[in-house]
Scaffold this motif. Structure first.
Motif, PDB file in Angstrom:
ATOM      1  N   GLU A   9      -4.672  -8.421 -15.204  1.00 21.67           N
ATOM      2  CA  GLU A   9      -4.212  -9.725 -14.712  1.00 21.67           C
ATOM      3  C   GLU A   9      -4.606 -10.815 -15.706  1.00 21.67           C
ATOM      4  N   TYR A  10      -5.813 -10.708 -16.258  1.00 24.78           N
ATOM      5  CA  TYR A  10      -6.252 -11.678 -17.265  1.00 24.78           C
ATOM      6  C   TYR A  10      -5.368 -11.589 -18.513  1.00 24.78           C
ATOM      7  N   LEU A  11      -5.044 -10.382 -18.947  1.00 21.79           N
ATOM      8  CA  LEU A  11      -4.194 -10.215 -20.132  1.00 21.79           C
ATOM      9  C   LEU A  11      -2.820 -10.842 -19.895  1.00 21.79           C
ATOM     10  N   THR A  60     -11.046 -18.057 -20.125  1.00 22.67           N
ATOM     11  CA  THR A  60     -10.968 -17.010 -19.129  1.00 22.67           C
ATOM     12  C   THR A  60      -9.815 -17.374 -18.198  1.00 22.67           C
ATOM     13  N   GLY A  61      -9.781 -16.815 -17.018  1.00 22.13           N
ATOM     14  CA  GLY A  61      -8.720 -17.155 -16.081  1.00 22.13           C
ATOM     15  C   GLY A  61      -8.812 -18.563 -15.551  1.00 22.13           C
ATOM     16  N   SER A  62     -10.004 -19.187 -15.648  1.00 19.04           N
ATOM     17  CA  SER A  62     -10.164 -20.475 -14.979  1.00 19.04           C
ATOM     18  C   SER A  62     -10.908 -21.515 -15.811  1.00 19.04           C
ATOM     19  N   ILE A  63     -11.522 -21.125 -16.913  1.00 20.20           N
ATOM     20  CA  ILE A  63     -12.277 -22.099 -17.703  1.00 20.20           C
ATOM     21  C   ILE A  63     -11.963 -21.951 -19.186  1.00 20.20           C
ATOM     22  N   ALA A  64     -12.283 -23.002 -19.923  1.00 18.85           N
ATOM     23  CA  ALA A  64     -12.178 -22.956 -21.379  1.00 18.85           C
ATOM     24  C   ALA A  64     -13.445 -23.567 -21.938  1.00 18.85           C
ATOM     25  N   TYR A  65     -13.925 -23.050 -23.061  1.00 15.02           N
ATOM     26  CA  TYR A  65     -15.138 -23.598 -23.659  1.00 15.02           C
ATOM     27  C   TYR A  65     -15.127 -23.423 -25.166  1.00 15.02           C
ATOM     28  N   TYR A  66     -16.041 -24.143 -25.778  1.00 14.24           N
ATOM     29  CA  TYR A  66     -16.190 -24.121 -27.241  1.00 14.24           C
ATOM     30  C   TYR A  66     -17.681 -24.217 -27.535  1.00 14.24           C
ATOM     31  N   GLU A  67     -18.111 -23.695 -28.695  1.00 12.56           N
ATOM     32  CA  GLU A  67     -19.538 -23.738 -29.002  1.00 12.56           C
ATOM     33  C   GLU A  67     -19.814 -24.468 -30.317  1.00 12.56           C
ATOM     34  N   SER A 116     -17.522 -15.156 -18.737  1.00  4.95           N
ATOM     35  CA  SER A 116     -16.828 -14.039 -19.382  1.00  4.95           C
ATOM     36  C   SER A 116     -16.138 -13.176 -18.343  1.00  4.95           C
ATOM     37  N   ASN A 117     -15.566 -13.801 -17.341  1.00  2.00           N
ATOM     38  CA  ASN A 117     -14.990 -13.095 -16.208  1.00  2.00           C
ATOM     39  C   ASN A 117     -13.635 -12.507 -16.575  1.00  2.00           C
ATOM     40  N   VAL A 118     -13.646 -11.487 -17.445  1.00  2.00           N
ATOM     41  CA  VAL A 118     -12.384 -10.952 -17.959  1.00  2.00           C
ATOM     42  C   VAL A 118     -12.367  -9.438 -18.090  1.00  2.00           C
ATOM     43  N   PHE A 119     -13.514  -8.791 -17.880  1.00  2.00           N
ATOM     44  CA  PHE A 119     -13.615  -7.359 -18.200  1.00  2.00           C
ATOM     45  C   PHE A 119     -13.463  -6.480 -16.976  1.00  2.00           C
ATOM     46  N   LYS A 120     -12.745  -5.368 -17.150  1.00  2.00           N
ATOM     47  CA  LYS A 120     -12.596  -4.371 -16.074  1.00  2.00           C
ATOM     48  C   LYS A 120     -13.967  -3.846 -15.712  1.00  2.00           C
ATOM     49  N   GLY A 121     -14.191  -3.700 -14.429  1.00  2.00           N
ATOM     50  CA  GLY A 121     -15.475  -3.150 -13.985  1.00  2.00           C
ATOM     51  C   GLY A 121     -16.577  -4.197 -13.859  1.00  2.00           C
ATOM     52  N   LEU A 122     -16.298  -5.417 -14.300  1.00  2.00           N
ATOM     53  CA  LEU A 122     -17.315  -6.473 -14.232  1.00  2.00           C
ATOM     54  C   LEU A 122     -16.713  -7.781 -13.731  1.00  2.00           C
ATOM     55  N   ILE A 123     -15.594  -7.705 -13.059  1.00  2.00           N
ATOM     56  CA  ILE A 123     -14.787  -8.890 -12.771  1.00  2.00           C
ATOM     57  C   ILE A 123     -14.957  -9.361 -11.336  1.00  2.00           C
ATOM     58  N   THR A 163     -18.586  -6.938 -31.815  1.00  3.00           N
ATOM     59  CA  THR A 163     -17.403  -7.667 -31.351  1.00  3.00           C
ATOM     60  C   THR A 163     -16.575  -8.160 -32.519  1.00  3.00           C
ATOM     61  N   THR A 164     -15.308  -8.358 -32.230  1.00  2.65           N
ATOM     62  CA  THR A 164     -14.443  -9.101 -33.132  1.00  2.65           C
ATOM     63  C   THR A 164     -13.956 -10.306 -32.349  1.00  2.65           C
ATOM     64  N   SER A 165     -13.547 -11.330 -33.085  1.00  2.65           N
ATOM     65  CA  SER A 165     -13.200 -12.588 -32.429  1.00  2.65           C
ATOM     66  C   SER A 165     -11.835 -13.033 -32.906  1.00  2.65           C
ATOM     67  N   SER A 166     -10.871 -13.071 -31.999  1.00  2.00           N
ATOM     68  CA  SER A 166      -9.517 -13.511 -32.343  1.00  2.00           C
ATOM     69  C   SER A 166      -8.741 -13.590 -31.039  1.00  2.00           C
ATOM     70  N   THR A 167      -7.438 -13.855 -31.140  1.00  2.00           N
ATOM     71  CA  THR A 167      -6.644 -13.819 -29.912  1.00  2.00           C
ATOM     72  C   THR A 167      -6.606 -12.383 -29.388  1.00  2.00           C
ATOM     73  N   ASP A 168      -6.986 -11.441 -30.233  1.00  2.00           N
ATOM     74  CA  ASP A 168      -7.047 -10.047 -29.812  1.00  2.00           C
ATOM     75  C   ASP A 168      -8.491  -9.558 -29.885  1.00  2.00           C
ATOM     76  N   SER A 169      -9.423 -10.361 -29.331  1.00  2.00           N
ATOM     77  CA  SER A 169     -10.854 -10.021 -29.392  1.00  2.00           C
ATOM     78  C   SER A 169     -11.109  -8.644 -28.815  1.00  2.00           C
ATOM     79  N   LYS A 170     -12.054  -7.940 -29.436  1.00  3.43           N
ATOM     80  CA  LYS A 170     -12.444  -6.635 -28.892  1.00  3.43           C
ATOM     81  C   LYS A 170     -13.962  -6.540 -28.888  1.00  3.43           C
ATOM     82  N   SER A 171     -14.465  -5.711 -27.991  1.00  3.67           N
ATOM     83  CA  SER A 171     -15.919  -5.535 -27.896  1.00  3.67           C
ATOM     84  C   SER A 171     -16.228  -4.077 -27.614  1.00  3.67           C
TER      85      SER A 171
END
Lengths: 487, 136
Positions: free
Chosen positions: A396-398, B100-107, A439-446, A366-374
């Motif tokens: 929709e999330y994007l 996400t669409g409905s929550i925010a978190y930090y670790e 992590s409710n943001v991925f296609k196929g797993l939402i 993974t990368t972590s940023s406003t443009d995170s990728k996995s």
């Protein structure tokens, strides 16, 4: 007019029958071979036990058993149907009234009584198995039929009341060649005073009636790599090269600051019945403990360690360049030969969720940023990359995040990466993935609605499968969603 | 009579459209959780009880469309305070702020070790928010 009314009435009745019992399961058979997408697949029940590392699903000839929010589901691969194993009409499949309900230890109420310890299930010889704990903390191995009914007691594995002994870590159990291998640990009133060190026994029992437990060996090991009852405490059991390996490891103890890093690796030779401790370590040094340049093995608990089919262990470690506890390397260790090497270094930022099918390793980068990728990466055991699959974000999330960045221009909020996705298991057909609400943001797993949350915010949002063959051939593939949480 | 009925119907229709547009309007509010206590009593496998107690805070701006959607626009999670078995816990920032669409978190890392605390805030479709801290 009367005819019209009759027709409408009959239609309503027919529609009612179609609408109800969406999840009613035929008690006698699961629908078979409607459309076999894997005609060349040959089921091997030994490799289906995930002998190279812990898995969260039980694999049968017809599909996968796994758990969503305390309910046991079965995904029938041939019919492409995913359903809870409950035959009650009008059941909502949400609580203990459901036939498919499974629960585990509740450490906060100190209630050990449960019907499926650590929600760990096994499938072997056309039966399901799991460990049940009574209110008195007797630990029983129960057998069920493929529909999770017809319950039968196989054996009592341990008893706190009568033997001061408990089964520790149901996920660190393994079925291999007709035997159930498991750890027990001795209860000791002086456990805390002894610096949270406990005795662990390595055992097995034959999966047949009136079988007797055989204790194969034992060792001392800290019990506080787990924060609470039911958590993983660094133990694992593997089968590799026809030997059984008992592994215990950890680098961060919760309640003691002494000798933070400890490992025990034992081998049971099933042919000679010989049990040998092949490697031990006790100390505070974290760097290069497993060999020169192997780094800090901050994810070396048994739940994170995998094997191949030749007696080699694989785990994530952190090099000097890695930030904090981020892991950026995969090492290969052979404890018997005392050899180790770094086989892979990531070019991304972090790695998670190491899995093995005996021939290849699988993990997230993974990368972590406003443009995170996995990505889901597959490598050979020598570290060469076989395949890479990039997770796609839901549109929709994007759009939602674009709105956030417009409304809050200095927002540093990032997209979740795949670090919380669970790889339930892998066989020659599919890779099964479960995604939590966090992590409710991925296609196929939402889930059905990315803006709604459950009361507890800890439900499973979606479950999907990736076709393993297409993925390994680097053909175009995507996550096929088989379960979606309706919020 | 017919004219009166038509007139009443038109006014009613106009009023209901006005109300429904109002009902779909976005609503926002700032929420603050200040030193919210979180505590957990855990029993380990050996029957020993362990206490993790602490407080955590969060300030966030949430937005929702009544009955339909809720989400977090921005959030800030200051370092929590906690003790484990009476010993002060040192939290170290891990991040990042994730939405996400409905929550925010930090670790946060706990005690310079690879244990994590995750404060999370969420907003539902009625503007009700929830905040909790998960540790593992």
């Amino acid at each position: 007019m009367k005819k019209k009314i009759c027709l409408i009435f009959i239609s309503i009745i027919l529609l009612t029958f179609v609408g109800c019992n969406q999840y009613q399961v035929d008690n006698d058979t699961i629908i078979e071979n409607i459309n076999n997408p894997f005609p060349d697949y040959k089921y091997n029940q030994e490799t289906a036990q995930s002998p190279y590392g812990q898995s969260s699903m039980a694999i049968s000839e017809m599909g996968y058993y796994y758990i969503i929010d305390d309910i046991l589901y079965f995904y029938n691969i041939n019919s492409d149907v995913n359903m809870p194993l409950c035959s009650k009409g009008n059941c909502k499949h949400k609580d203990k009234d459901c036939d498919a309900y499974v629960n585990s230890i509740n450490a906060q109420t100190a209630n050990f009584s449960c019907n499926c310890m650590e929600k760990k299930l096994f499938y072997y010889n056309n039966h399901l198995y799991c460990i049940e704990i009574t209110a008195d903390r007797d630990y029983y191995l129960y057998q069920y039929n493929t529909m999770f009914s017809d319950k039968k007691c196989i054996a009592r594995l341990a008893s706190v009341k009568e033997e001061q002994s408990m089964v520790t870590n149901a996920r660190a159990c393994l079925i291999s060649n007709g035997y159930f291998y498991f750890y027990t640990s001795t209860m000791d009133e002086q456990y805390a005073q002894k610096g949270f060190i406990a005795d662990f026994q390595c055992n097995r029992i034959r999966l047949e009636e009136n079988a007797v437990i055989e204790q194969l060996g034992e060792f001392e090991f800290p019990g506080d790599y787990a924060m609470k009852a039911g958590d993983s405490n660094g133990l694992a059991i593997f089968c590799s090269d026809e030997n059984i390996y008992f592994y215990a490891g950890g680098t961060d103890r919760f309640y003691s600051k002494e000798n933070m890093v400890q490992y025990r690796v034992a081998k049971f030779d099933v042919k000679s019945n010989r049990f040998d401790m092949i490697w031990t370590y006790t100390g505070d040094e974290k760097n290069d403990v497993l060999g020169k340049d192997t780094g800090i093995a901050s994810r070396s608990g048994g739940e994170s360690v995998k094997m191949d089919s030749h007696g080699n262990f694989y785990m994530f470690t952190s090099s000097e360049k890695a930030k904090d506890f981020d892991v950026d390397m995969i090492i290969k260790v052979n404890f018997e030969n005392d050899t180790s090497s770094v086989i892979y270094k990531t070019q991304k930022e972090q790695m998670y969720a190491l899995q093995s099918d005996g021939e290849k390793l699988y993990f997230f980068e993974t990368t972590s940023s406003t443009d995170s990728k996995s990505w889901l990466i597959a490598i050979h055991m020598d570290g060469t990359v076989q395949s890479s699959f990039e997770f796609q974000y839901d549109e929709e999330y994007l759009s939602h995040m674009e709105r956030i960045y417009k409304e809050v221009p200095d927002s540093n909020a990032e997209r979740p990466n795949a670090s919380n996705i669970i790889i339930c298991g892998i066989d020659d057909r599919f890779i099964l993935l479960k995604c939590p609400e966090i992590s409710n943001v991925f296609k196929g797993l939402i889930s059905s609605n990315i803006y709604k949350i459950s009361e507890s915010m800890d439900k499973i949002a979606g479950v999907g499968v990736i076709n393993k063959s297409e993925y390994l051939k680097n053909e175009e593939t995507s996550i096929k969603q088989i379960y979606q949480c309706v919020l | 009579m017919k004219r009166k009925i038509l007139k009443t119907g038109a006014i009613t229709l106009a009023l209901s459209m006005f109300c429904s547009i109002g009902a779909f309007a976005n609503q926002t509010r700032n929420v603050e959780y200040k030193d919210d206590p979180f505590s957990s009593l855990y029993t380990d496998d050996y029957g020993v009880s362990h206490y993790i107690t602490g407080t955590a805070s969060c300030s966030a701006t949430v937005e929702w469309i009544e009955g339909y959607y809720g989400w977090v626009n921005s959030a800030n999670f200051p370092k929590p305070h906690a003790t484990i078995e009476g010993n002060i816990v040192n939290f170290r920032s891990k991040g990042p702020l994730t939405m996400t669409g409905s929550i925010a978190y930090y670790e946060y890392y706990i005690n310079r070790e690879n244990h994590i605390a995750r404060p999370t805030v969420g907003c539902d479709e009625y503007g009700d928010t929830s905040f909790y801290v998960n540790c593992w």
